[in-house]
Design a protein around this motif. Sequence first.
Motif, short mmCIF file in Angstrom:
data_model
loop_
_atom_site.label_atom_id
_atom_site.label_comp_id
_atom_site.label_asym_id
_atom_site.label_seq_id
_atom_site.Cartn_x
_atom_site.Cartn_y
_atom_site.Cartn_z
N CYS A 11 0.81 -1.16 -0.17
CA CYS A 11 0.01 0.03 0.15
C CYS A 11 0.83 1.30 -0.22
O CYS A 11 0.44 2.33 -0.02
CB CYS A 11 -0.97 -0.01 1.00
N LYS A 12 2.06 1.11 -0.01
CA LYS A 12 3.22 2.09 0.14
C LYS A 12 3.07 3.34 1.20
O LYS A 12 3.53 4.37 1.17
CB LYS A 12 3.08 3.16 -1.24
N LYS A 13 2.48 2.88 2.29
CA LYS A 13 2.24 3.76 3.50
C LYS A 13 3.37 3.57 4.45
O LYS A 13 3.84 2.33 4.71
CB LYS A 13 1.11 3.49 4.13
N THR A 14 3.92 4.48 5.14
CA THR A 14 4.92 4.16 5.98
C THR A 14 4.30 4.28 7.58
O THR A 14 3.06 4.74 7.70
CB THR A 14 5.89 5.38 6.20
N THR A 29 7.00 -8.08 10.90
CA THR A 29 6.15 -6.92 11.13
C THR A 29 5.25 -6.82 9.96
O THR A 29 5.47 -6.93 8.90
CB THR A 29 6.95 -5.77 11.13
N ALA A 30 3.77 -6.95 10.46
CA ALA A 30 2.84 -6.56 9.32
C ALA A 30 2.28 -5.17 9.30
O ALA A 30 2.48 -4.37 10.39
CB ALA A 30 1.58 -7.42 9.87
N CYS A 31 1.86 -4.56 8.17
CA CYS A 31 1.41 -3.25 7.94
C CYS A 31 -0.08 -3.29 8.60
O CYS A 31 -0.87 -3.88 8.61
CB CYS A 31 1.18 -3.17 6.42
N PRO A 32 -0.17 -2.15 9.40
CA PRO A 32 -1.41 -1.76 10.18
C PRO A 32 -2.47 -1.33 9.17
O PRO A 32 -3.47 -1.40 9.54
CB PRO A 32 -1.11 -0.76 11.22
N ASN A 37 2.57 -8.36 4.89
CA ASN A 37 3.81 -8.78 5.39
C ASN A 37 5.02 -8.33 4.75
O ASN A 37 6.19 -8.63 5.06
CB ASN A 37 3.89 -10.27 5.80
N LEU A 38 4.53 -7.57 3.70
CA LEU A 38 5.70 -7.14 2.61
C LEU A 38 6.02 -5.92 3.00
O LEU A 38 5.84 -4.87 2.44
CB LEU A 38 5.22 -7.25 1.25
#
Length: 55
Positions: A11-14, A29-32, A37-38
């Motif tokens: 999703c390209k979010k930080t 770590t997973a993106c919230p 997991n990428l």
Amino acid sequence: MPHYEFVCNDCKKTFLKTLTIAEHDAEKTACPHCGSNLVEQRWSAFSAITSKKSA
């Protein structure tokens, strides 16, 4: 505890995550935002607070 900055490749979010050294080394770590997991850790600035004043 250290704060780590990550970027999601889907999703390209930080995002920031607070992890112990052991957690950082052990878990993926997973993106919230999207759950992917990428994610990659980004380089970020840090500061340290000390009890002594420098001259």
